[in-house]
Design a protein around this motif. Structure first.
Motif, PDB file in Angstrom:
ATOM      1  N   ARG A  37       6.567  -4.799  -5.431  1.00 41.34           N
ATOM      2  CA  ARG A  37       5.396  -5.159  -6.229  1.00 41.34           C
ATOM      3  C   ARG A  37       4.186  -4.351  -5.792  1.00 41.34           C
ATOM      4  O   ARG A  37       3.401  -3.873  -6.640  1.00 41.34           O
ATOM      5  CB  ARG A  37       5.130  -6.657  -6.098  1.00 41.34           C
ATOM      6  CG  ARG A  37       4.033  -7.161  -7.019  1.00 41.34           C
ATOM      7  CD  ARG A  37       4.067  -8.663  -7.178  1.00 41.34           C
ATOM      8  NE  ARG A  37       3.690  -9.371  -5.963  1.00 41.34           N
ATOM      9  CZ  ARG A  37       4.526 -10.079  -5.224  1.00 41.34           C
ATOM     10  NH1 ARG A  37       5.812 -10.174  -5.551  1.00 41.34           N
ATOM     11  NH2 ARG A  37       4.097 -10.704  -4.144  1.00 41.34           N
ATOM     12  N   GLN A  38       4.019  -4.173  -4.481  1.00 41.66           N
ATOM     13  CA  GLN A  38       2.890  -3.384  -3.993  1.00 41.66           C
ATOM     14  C   GLN A  38       2.983  -1.938  -4.464  1.00 41.66           C
ATOM     15  O   GLN A  38       1.982  -1.339  -4.868  1.00 41.66           O
ATOM     16  CB  GLN A  38       2.839  -3.454  -2.469  1.00 41.66           C
ATOM     17  CG  GLN A  38       2.435  -4.825  -1.941  1.00 41.66           C
ATOM     18  CD  GLN A  38       2.530  -4.918  -0.436  1.00 41.66           C
ATOM     19  OE1 GLN A  38       3.411  -4.341   0.190  1.00 41.66           O
ATOM     20  NE2 GLN A  38       1.617  -5.658   0.178  1.00 41.66           N
ATOM     21  N   VAL A  39       4.186  -1.361  -4.411  1.00 39.32           N
ATOM     22  CA  VAL A  39       4.366   0.021  -4.857  1.00 39.32           C
ATOM     23  C   VAL A  39       4.056   0.147  -6.343  1.00 39.32           C
ATOM     24  O   VAL A  39       3.345   1.063  -6.783  1.00 39.32           O
ATOM     25  CB  VAL A  39       5.804   0.502  -4.559  1.00 39.32           C
ATOM     26  CG1 VAL A  39       6.067   1.850  -5.236  1.00 39.32           C
ATOM     27  CG2 VAL A  39       6.014   0.626  -3.057  1.00 39.32           C
ATOM     28  N   SER A  40       4.577  -0.770  -7.146  1.00 41.66           N
ATOM     29  CA  SER A  40       4.371  -0.687  -8.593  1.00 41.66           C
ATOM     30  C   SER A  40       2.907  -0.832  -8.985  1.00 41.66           C
ATOM     31  O   SER A  40       2.465  -0.296  -9.998  1.00 41.66           O
ATOM     32  CB  SER A  40       5.212  -1.747  -9.306  1.00 41.66           C
ATOM     33  OG  SER A  40       4.732  -3.053  -9.022  1.00 41.66           O
ATOM     34  N   GLN A  41       2.134  -1.547  -8.157  1.00 44.57           N
ATOM     35  CA  GLN A  41       0.724  -1.774  -8.440  1.00 44.57           C
ATOM     36  C   GLN A  41      -0.195  -0.826  -7.681  1.00 44.57           C
ATOM     37  O   GLN A  41      -1.414  -0.952  -7.757  1.00 44.57           O
ATOM     38  CB  GLN A  41       0.362  -3.230  -8.120  1.00 44.57           C
ATOM     39  CG  GLN A  41       1.099  -4.235  -8.987  1.00 44.57           C
ATOM     40  CD  GLN A  41       0.840  -5.670  -8.581  1.00 44.57           C
ATOM     41  OE1 GLN A  41       0.137  -5.955  -7.607  1.00 44.57           O
ATOM     42  NE2 GLN A  41       1.402  -6.608  -9.329  1.00 44.57           N
ATOM     43  N   GLY A  42       0.403   0.119  -6.960  1.00 42.54           N
ATOM     44  CA  GLY A  42      -0.394   1.090  -6.217  1.00 42.54           C
ATOM     45  C   GLY A  42      -1.143   0.498  -5.038  1.00 42.54           C
ATOM     46  O   GLY A  42      -2.178   1.023  -4.620  1.00 42.54           O
ATOM     47  N   ASP A  91      12.615  -1.460  11.502  1.00 41.33           N
ATOM     48  CA  ASP A  91      11.454  -1.622  10.637  1.00 41.33           C
ATOM     49  C   ASP A  91      11.827  -2.650   9.574  1.00 41.33           C
ATOM     50  O   ASP A  91      12.662  -2.382   8.702  1.00 41.33           O
ATOM     51  CB  ASP A  91      11.102  -0.267  10.005  1.00 41.33           C
ATOM     52  CG  ASP A  91      10.096  -0.370   8.872  1.00 41.33           C
ATOM     53  OD1 ASP A  91       9.384  -1.390   8.802  1.00 41.33           O
ATOM     54  OD2 ASP A  91      10.025   0.575   8.063  1.00 41.33           O
ATOM     55  N   PHE A  92      11.235  -3.846   9.657  1.00 36.52           N
ATOM     56  CA  PHE A  92      11.527  -4.902   8.689  1.00 36.52           C
ATOM     57  C   PHE A  92      10.549  -4.840   7.523  1.00 36.52           C
ATOM     58  O   PHE A  92       9.368  -4.535   7.697  1.00 36.52           O
ATOM     59  CB  PHE A  92      11.441  -6.281   9.349  1.00 36.52           C
ATOM     60  CG  PHE A  92      12.641  -6.621  10.193  1.00 36.52           C
ATOM     61  CD1 PHE A  92      13.871  -6.858   9.615  1.00 36.52           C
ATOM     62  CD2 PHE A  92      12.534  -6.693  11.577  1.00 36.52           C
ATOM     63  CE1 PHE A  92      14.982  -7.166  10.389  1.00 36.52           C
ATOM     64  CE2 PHE A  92      13.628  -7.014  12.359  1.00 36.52           C
ATOM     65  CZ  PHE A  92      14.860  -7.250  11.756  1.00 36.52           C
ATOM     66  N   THR A  93      11.062  -5.175   6.338  1.00 35.06           N
ATOM     67  CA  THR A  93      10.260  -5.127   5.114  1.00 35.06           C
ATOM     68  C   THR A  93      10.555  -6.339   4.249  1.00 35.06           C
ATOM     69  O   THR A  93      11.722  -6.685   4.038  1.00 35.06           O
ATOM     70  CB  THR A  93      10.585  -3.864   4.292  1.00 35.06           C
ATOM     71  OG1 THR A  93      10.441  -2.702   5.118  1.00 35.06           O
ATOM     72  CG2 THR A  93       9.661  -3.740   3.093  1.00 35.06           C
ATOM     73  N   ALA A  94       9.497  -6.983   3.754  1.00 33.05           N
ATOM     74  CA  ALA A  94       9.655  -8.001   2.717  1.00 33.05           C
ATOM     75  C   ALA A  94       9.822  -7.249   1.396  1.00 33.05           C
ATOM     76  O   ALA A  94       8.843  -6.797   0.794  1.00 33.05           O
ATOM     77  CB  ALA A  94       8.443  -8.923   2.686  1.00 33.05           C
ATOM     78  N   LEU A 153       7.857 -14.927   2.126  1.00 33.08           N
ATOM     79  CA  LEU A 153       7.819 -13.522   1.723  1.00 33.08           C
ATOM     80  C   LEU A 153       9.074 -13.070   0.994  1.00 33.08           C
ATOM     81  O   LEU A 153       9.198 -11.893   0.663  1.00 33.08           O
ATOM     82  CB  LEU A 153       7.576 -12.630   2.954  1.00 33.08           C
ATOM     83  CG  LEU A 153       6.200 -12.741   3.604  1.00 33.08           C
ATOM     84  CD1 LEU A 153       6.075 -11.758   4.758  1.00 33.08           C
ATOM     85  CD2 LEU A 153       5.083 -12.510   2.589  1.00 33.08           C
ATOM     86  N   GLY A 154       9.999 -13.966   0.750  1.00 29.90           N
ATOM     87  CA  GLY A 154      11.200 -13.587   0.034  1.00 29.90           C
ATOM     88  C   GLY A 154      12.181 -12.834   0.918  1.00 29.90           C
ATOM     89  O   GLY A 154      12.089 -12.852   2.149  1.00 29.90           O
ATOM     90  N   PRO A 155      13.149 -12.130   0.287  1.00 28.63           N
ATOM     91  CA  PRO A 155      14.180 -11.418   1.053  1.00 28.63           C
ATOM     92  C   PRO A 155      13.579 -10.360   1.983  1.00 28.63           C
ATOM     93  O   PRO A 155      12.629  -9.667   1.625  1.00 28.63           O
ATOM     94  CB  PRO A 155      15.040 -10.761  -0.037  1.00 28.63           C
ATOM     95  CG  PRO A 155      14.761 -11.550  -1.269  1.00 28.63           C
ATOM     96  CD  PRO A 155      13.343 -12.006  -1.160  1.00 28.63           C
ATOM     97  N   VAL A 156      14.163 -10.255   3.168  1.00 26.57           N
ATOM     98  CA  VAL A 156      13.730  -9.264   4.155  1.00 26.57           C
ATOM     99  C   VAL A 156      14.902  -8.365   4.491  1.00 26.57           C
ATOM    100  O   VAL A 156      16.033  -8.826   4.647  1.00 26.57           O
ATOM    101  CB  VAL A 156      13.214  -9.962   5.437  1.00 26.57           C
ATOM    102  CG1 VAL A 156      12.935  -8.936   6.538  1.00 26.57           C
ATOM    103  CG2 VAL A 156      11.957 -10.777   5.136  1.00 26.57           C
ATOM    104  N   ASP A 157      14.640  -7.068   4.565  1.00 26.31           N
ATOM    105  CA  ASP A 157      15.682  -6.143   5.001  1.00 26.31           C
ATOM    106  C   ASP A 157      15.198  -5.324   6.184  1.00 26.31           C
ATOM    107  O   ASP A 157      14.010  -5.337   6.528  1.00 26.31           O
ATOM    108  CB  ASP A 157      16.193  -5.262   3.859  1.00 26.31           C
ATOM    109  CG  ASP A 157      15.097  -4.438   3.191  1.00 26.31           C
ATOM    110  OD1 ASP A 157      14.152  -4.017   3.890  1.00 26.31           O
ATOM    111  OD2 ASP A 157      15.196  -4.184   1.981  1.00 26.31           O
TER     112      ASP A 157
END
Length: 225
Positions: free
Chosen positions: A116-121, A107-110, A70-74
Protein backbone atom coordinates in the motif's frame (compact mmCIF):
# COMPACT_ATOMS: atom_id res chain seq x y z
CA UNK A 1 36.12 6.30 44.62
CA UNK A 2 37.71 8.55 42.02
CA UNK A 3 36.90 7.80 38.38
CA UNK A 4 39.66 8.63 35.94
CA UNK A 5 38.74 11.05 33.12
CA UNK A 6 39.75 8.40 30.58
CA UNK A 7 37.17 6.03 32.06
CA UNK A 8 34.41 8.63 31.72
CA UNK A 9 35.52 9.32 28.15
CA UNK A 10 35.35 5.63 27.29
CA UNK A 11 31.89 5.36 28.84
CA UNK A 12 30.47 8.33 26.96
CA UNK A 13 32.09 7.22 23.71
CA UNK A 14 30.43 3.83 24.05
CA UNK A 15 27.10 5.39 25.06
CA UNK A 16 26.93 7.77 22.13
CA UNK A 17 28.20 5.18 19.61
CA UNK A 18 25.27 2.97 20.63
CA UNK A 19 22.76 5.80 20.59
CA UNK A 20 23.88 7.04 17.19
CA UNK A 21 23.91 3.64 15.46
CA UNK A 22 22.13 3.73 12.10
CA UNK A 23 20.57 0.86 10.15
CA UNK A 24 20.76 1.07 6.36
CA UNK A 25 19.33 -1.44 3.91
CA UNK A 26 19.51 -2.03 0.16
CA UNK A 27 16.40 -3.11 -1.68
CA UNK A 28 16.15 -5.29 -4.79
CA UNK A 29 19.90 -5.85 -5.00
CA UNK A 30 19.76 -9.29 -6.68
CA UNK A 31 18.35 -10.13 -10.11
CA UNK A 32 16.31 -13.06 -8.78
CA UNK A 33 14.45 -10.68 -6.48
CA UNK A 34 14.14 -7.88 -9.03
CA UNK A 35 11.68 -10.02 -10.97
CA UNK A 36 9.29 -9.41 -8.08
CA UNK A 37 9.88 -5.66 -7.88
CA UNK A 38 7.23 -3.11 -8.83
CA UNK A 39 8.37 -1.53 -12.06
CA UNK A 40 8.86 1.88 -10.44
CA UNK A 41 11.40 0.37 -8.02
CA UNK A 42 13.52 -1.48 -10.56
CA UNK A 43 16.77 0.44 -11.10
CA UNK A 44 20.17 -1.01 -11.87
CA UNK A 45 21.92 2.37 -12.08
CA UNK A 46 21.91 3.27 -8.39
CA UNK A 47 21.20 1.29 -5.22
CA UNK A 48 17.79 1.61 -3.62
CA UNK A 49 18.52 2.54 0.01
CA UNK A 50 16.16 2.84 2.95
CA UNK A 51 16.66 3.04 6.71
CA UNK A 52 15.23 1.32 9.75
CA UNK A 53 14.73 2.77 13.21
CA UNK A 54 17.35 1.73 15.77
CA UNK A 55 14.50 0.32 17.90
CA UNK A 56 13.92 -2.26 15.14
CA UNK A 57 17.24 -3.93 15.92
CA UNK A 58 17.08 -7.30 17.65
CA UNK A 59 20.06 -9.50 18.50
CA UNK A 60 21.23 -12.10 20.95
CA UNK A 61 18.75 -14.76 19.87
CA UNK A 62 15.79 -13.01 21.47
CA UNK A 63 12.37 -13.85 19.99
CA UNK A 64 10.59 -11.66 17.46
CA UNK A 65 7.04 -10.70 18.41
CA UNK A 66 4.90 -10.17 15.32
CA UNK A 67 2.66 -7.09 15.53
CA UNK A 68 -1.01 -7.99 15.74
CA UNK A 69 -2.22 -5.06 13.68
CA UNK A 70 0.12 -5.06 10.65
CA UNK A 71 -1.15 -8.09 8.78
CA UNK A 72 1.08 -10.77 7.22
CA UNK A 73 4.82 -10.45 7.86
CA UNK A 74 7.58 -11.94 5.75
CA UNK A 75 11.32 -12.18 6.13
CA UNK A 76 14.35 -11.74 3.92
CA UNK A 77 17.73 -13.26 4.74
CA UNK A 78 20.54 -10.83 3.98
CA UNK A 79 24.26 -10.40 4.44
CA UNK A 80 24.71 -7.61 6.99
CA UNK A 81 27.89 -5.54 7.15
CA UNK A 82 29.33 -3.80 10.24
CA UNK A 83 30.90 -0.37 9.78
CA UNK A 84 34.13 -0.04 11.74
CA UNK A 85 35.28 3.55 11.27
CA UNK A 86 34.09 7.09 10.63
CA UNK A 87 33.71 8.01 6.99
CA UNK A 88 31.96 10.40 4.59
CA UNK A 89 31.98 10.47 0.77
CA UNK A 90 34.14 7.35 0.70
CA UNK A 91 35.66 6.45 -2.69
CA UNK A 92 34.60 2.96 -3.69
CA UNK A 93 38.22 1.83 -4.02
CA UNK A 94 38.70 2.52 -0.29
CA UNK A 95 35.32 1.27 0.94
CA UNK A 96 36.65 -2.09 2.15
CA UNK A 97 38.58 -0.26 4.88
CA UNK A 98 35.31 0.86 6.50
CA UNK A 99 33.76 -2.50 7.43
CA UNK A 100 35.29 -5.39 9.30
CA UNK A 101 32.65 -8.08 9.93
CA UNK A 102 29.49 -9.58 8.51
CA UNK A 103 26.58 -11.66 9.71
CA UNK A 104 23.30 -13.05 8.50
CA UNK A 105 20.31 -10.87 9.30
CA UNK A 106 16.59 -10.96 8.63
CA UNK A 107 14.77 -7.93 7.27
CA UNK A 108 11.10 -8.26 8.29
CA UNK A 109 8.33 -6.51 6.37
CA UNK A 110 4.62 -6.04 6.96
CA UNK A 111 3.92 -6.95 3.35
CA UNK A 112 0.36 -5.70 2.76
CA UNK A 113 1.20 -2.37 4.37
CA UNK A 114 4.38 -2.16 2.28
CA UNK A 115 2.45 -2.73 -0.96
CA UNK A 116 0.00 0.00 0.00
CA UNK A 117 2.84 2.39 0.81
CA UNK A 118 4.53 1.69 -2.53
CA UNK A 119 1.32 2.15 -4.50
CA UNK A 120 0.68 5.48 -2.78
CA UNK A 121 4.25 6.71 -3.07
CA UNK A 122 4.75 6.72 0.69
CA UNK A 123 7.97 5.94 2.60
CA UNK A 124 8.41 2.40 3.89
CA UNK A 125 9.10 3.33 7.51
CA UNK A 126 6.00 1.82 9.13
CA UNK A 127 6.18 -1.48 7.24
CA UNK A 128 9.94 -1.92 7.68
CA UNK A 129 10.82 -0.39 11.04
CA UNK A 130 8.52 -1.87 13.65
CA UNK A 131 10.20 -3.28 16.76
CA UNK A 132 12.11 -6.45 15.91
CA UNK A 133 12.06 -5.83 12.16
CA UNK A 134 15.87 -5.91 11.91
CA UNK A 135 17.33 -9.10 13.37
CA UNK A 136 21.06 -9.80 13.23
CA UNK A 137 23.21 -12.76 14.24
CA UNK A 138 26.73 -13.07 15.61
CA UNK A 139 29.40 -11.10 13.80
CA UNK A 140 32.02 -13.00 11.81
CA UNK A 141 35.29 -11.11 11.18
CA UNK A 142 36.06 -10.73 7.52
CA UNK A 143 39.56 -11.91 8.32
CA UNK A 144 37.99 -15.35 8.86
CA UNK A 145 36.10 -15.30 5.56
CA UNK A 146 38.28 -13.72 2.91
CA UNK A 147 36.65 -12.11 -0.12
CA UNK A 148 33.35 -10.41 0.77
CA UNK A 149 32.30 -11.05 -2.82
CA UNK A 150 32.41 -14.82 -2.28
CA UNK A 151 30.24 -15.49 0.77
CA UNK A 152 27.26 -17.81 0.91
CA UNK A 153 24.46 -17.19 3.36
CA UNK A 154 21.02 -18.54 4.02
CA UNK A 155 17.97 -18.92 6.19
CA UNK A 156 16.20 -22.06 7.41
CA UNK A 157 12.68 -22.07 8.82
CA UNK A 158 11.78 -24.98 11.07
CA UNK A 159 14.81 -26.90 9.81
CA UNK A 160 13.91 -26.50 6.12
CA UNK A 161 15.96 -24.38 3.70
CA UNK A 162 13.98 -21.20 2.95
CA UNK A 163 16.46 -18.84 1.30
CA UNK A 164 19.98 -19.17 -0.07
CA UNK A 165 22.25 -16.45 -1.43
CA UNK A 166 25.74 -15.74 -2.69
CA UNK A 167 27.29 -12.29 -2.56
CA UNK A 168 28.82 -12.70 -6.01
CA UNK A 169 25.31 -12.26 -7.43
CA UNK A 170 24.71 -8.79 -5.98
CA UNK A 171 23.89 -6.07 -8.50
CA UNK A 172 25.66 -3.47 -6.34
CA UNK A 173 28.40 -5.15 -4.36
CA UNK A 174 29.30 -4.28 -0.78
CA UNK A 175 31.98 -1.69 -1.60
CA UNK A 176 29.61 0.10 -3.98
CA UNK A 177 26.87 0.16 -1.36
CA UNK A 178 29.16 1.51 1.37
CA UNK A 179 30.50 4.23 -0.94
CA UNK A 180 27.01 5.18 -2.12
CA UNK A 181 25.49 5.41 1.37
CA UNK A 182 28.43 7.52 2.54
CA UNK A 183 27.57 10.16 -0.08
CA UNK A 184 24.41 10.98 1.87
CA UNK A 185 25.20 9.95 5.44
CA UNK A 186 28.26 10.11 7.63
CA UNK A 187 29.07 6.50 8.53
CA UNK A 188 30.05 5.84 12.13
CA UNK A 189 31.50 2.87 13.93
CA UNK A 190 28.67 0.50 14.77
CA UNK A 191 26.38 1.42 11.88
CA UNK A 192 25.10 -1.61 9.99
CA UNK A 193 24.12 -2.21 6.39
CA UNK A 194 21.71 -4.86 5.10
CA UNK A 195 22.82 -5.64 1.55
CA UNK A 196 19.63 -7.07 0.05
CA UNK A 197 17.72 -10.32 -0.20
CA UNK A 198 18.91 -12.82 -2.83
CA UNK A 199 15.44 -14.20 -3.56
CA UNK A 200 11.82 -13.17 -2.88
CA UNK A 201 10.77 -13.07 0.78
CA UNK A 202 9.23 -15.93 2.73
CA UNK A 203 6.20 -15.76 5.01
CA UNK A 204 6.78 -16.24 8.73
CA UNK A 205 4.29 -17.31 11.36
CA UNK A 206 4.01 -17.53 15.11
CA UNK A 207 6.00 -20.49 16.52
CA UNK A 208 8.41 -20.59 13.56
CA UNK A 209 12.06 -21.29 14.41
CA UNK A 210 14.56 -19.45 12.22
CA UNK A 211 18.27 -20.11 11.78
CA UNK A 212 20.73 -18.16 9.65
CA UNK A 213 24.10 -19.14 8.22
CA UNK A 214 27.28 -17.58 6.87
CA UNK A 215 28.89 -20.18 4.65
CA UNK A 216 28.48 -23.30 6.82
CA UNK A 217 28.54 -21.43 10.13
CA UNK A 218 25.31 -20.93 12.07
CA UNK A 219 25.30 -17.33 13.30
CA UNK A 220 21.61 -16.68 13.91
CA UNK A 221 18.85 -18.54 15.76
CA UNK A 222 15.58 -17.25 17.18
CA UNK A 223 11.86 -17.95 17.51
CA UNK A 224 8.85 -16.04 16.21
CA UNK A 225 6.17 -15.28 18.78
Amino acid sequence: MVVKPSAWLSFFSLFFSIRLMKIFAAGFNYEAYNKEAPRTLYNREEPLIFTKADSALLRGGRPVFLPDDLGPVDGEAELVVRICRLGKSIPQRFASRYYDAVTCGVDFTARELWRRQVSQGQPWTLSKSFDGAAVIGDWVPLADLGDVGDIRFGLDINGVAAQRGHTALMIHHVDALVAYVSRWFTLRTGDILYTGSPVPPVAVSVDDHLTGFINERKVLEFNVK
